[in-house]
Write an enzyme that holds these catalytic residues in place. Structure first.
Site, short mmCIF file in Angstrom:
data_model
loop_
_atom_site.label_atom_id
_atom_site.label_comp_id
_atom_site.label_asym_id
_atom_site.label_seq_id
_atom_site.Cartn_x
_atom_site.Cartn_y
_atom_site.Cartn_z
N LYS A 34 47.60 44.01 41.69
CA LYS A 34 46.41 43.32 41.21
C LYS A 34 45.45 44.31 40.56
CE LYS A 34 42.98 41.56 43.89
NZ LYS A 34 41.73 41.88 43.19
N ASP A 61 42.91 40.08 37.86
CA ASP A 61 41.92 39.33 38.66
C ASP A 61 40.52 39.59 38.10
OD1 ASP A 61 40.57 38.03 40.75
OD2 ASP A 61 40.77 39.72 42.13
N LYS A 63 38.60 36.89 36.97
CA LYS A 63 37.83 35.67 37.29
C LYS A 63 36.92 35.25 36.12
CE LYS A 63 37.61 36.88 42.22
NZ LYS A 63 37.93 38.32 42.22
N ASP A 66 32.75 31.47 31.86
CA ASP A 66 31.83 31.55 30.72
C ASP A 66 31.93 30.22 29.96
OD1 ASP A 66 30.22 32.56 28.56
OD2 ASP A 66 30.89 34.58 29.11
N THR A 125 36.44 34.34 49.21
CA THR A 125 36.66 34.58 50.64
C THR A 125 35.49 35.32 51.29
OG1 THR A 125 38.02 36.42 49.87
CG2 THR A 125 39.18 34.52 50.72
N ARG A 217 42.33 46.43 51.41
CA ARG A 217 41.94 47.44 52.40
C ARG A 217 42.76 47.39 53.68
NH1 ARG A 217 35.72 45.96 51.51
NH2 ARG A 217 36.79 44.00 51.00
#
Ligand code: C5P
Length: 239
Positions: A34, A61, A63, A66, A125, A217
């Site tokens: 990613k 990624d 996102k 607009d 999330t 992470r």
């Protein structure tokens, strides 16, 4: 689907060289990497090609969110880069998502490019029910909102959504087995939540129906990241 095809490793760092070292290091275990905001802004679009040249897929990624013209032009640029999958914010609305889908489809037919999978981001999330209600003034529950945004994504012709493990089972039940669900916010029993608020374990997310889980992470901040990944892969096999 083999476990390695269900895992997406988030290259959340700002150095291209280091990112490519991680791709090499995890090459035997991960097929999709990613590229998010930090790496894309620091390393530039060529990072996508460099990962592709290593025989790996890229989930871009960024996102997009607009007006429909701007978002769809960015979506076409993403398709031209050769990404396997990218996302737009479902909160950008039906028209924006539809325009992205249509423009990318037309472009891919015209230029004979493989059409990337397109996902709608539902509720991040990192957002709590409290923040959704009191800061964003969404008065219904997160589940209802995620369900609503997933419906919009389907109506726009998108291939799937990004959603937390808390809503994965509901989305799978409501929208069927062909709708792609990518689940970030993955945490194991040994990894801290960091800024994530609605987390799930790898096993829970896969068991509830996620097609892909995003590992960041929970793997890369571990003292032995490869070992962490092995443990996660073993855990998934029991799901
Ligand atoms: O390190 P961690 O597992 O928290 O990384 C999660 C990754 O997934 C981050 O790159 C984050 O931007 C991304 N993501 C997310 N929630 C979403 C969509 C993407 O955490 N709804």
């Amino acid at each position: 689907m083999p476990v390695r095809d269900k895992l997406i490793l988030a290259l959340d760092l700002n150095e291209k060289k280091r990112a490519l070292e991680i791709v090499d290091k995890f090459s035997d275990y991960i097929n999709t990497f990613k590229v998010g905001l930090e790496l894309f802004v620091s390393a530039g679009p060529s990072i996508v090609d460099e990962i592709n040249r290593k025989g790996k897929k890229v989930f871009l990624d960024l996102k997009f969110h607009d007006i429909s013209n701007t978002a769809s032009r960015a979506a076409m640029a993403a398709a031209r880069l050769g990404v396997y999958m990218f996302n737009v914010h479902a909160n950008g609305g039906l028209e924006m998502m539809k325009k992205c889908r249509e423009s990318v489809t037309e472009l891919c037919i015209r230029e004979n490019i493989e059409r990337p999978k397109m996902l709608g981001v539902t509720v991040l999330t990192g957002l709590t029910p409290d923040a959704l209600k009191n800061e964003l003034s969404v008065t219904h529950s997160i589940r209802t909102h995620v369900n609503h945004l997933s419906r919009l994504a389907i109506d726009a012709g998108l291939d799937g959504v990004v959603a937390s493990g808390h809503e994965t089972a509901m989305i799978r039940t409501h929208f069927g087995k062909n709708f792609i669900i990518v689940t970030p916010g993955i945490r194991t029993s040994w990894s801290p939540p960091d800024d994530q608020r609605r987390t799930a374990t790898p096993r829970e997310a896969i068991k509830e129906g996620a097609d892909y889980i995003v590992l960041g992470r929970a793997v890369l901040n571990q003292p032995d990241p490869l070992k962490a990944l092995e443990l996660i892969s073993a855990e998934i096999l029991t799901a």
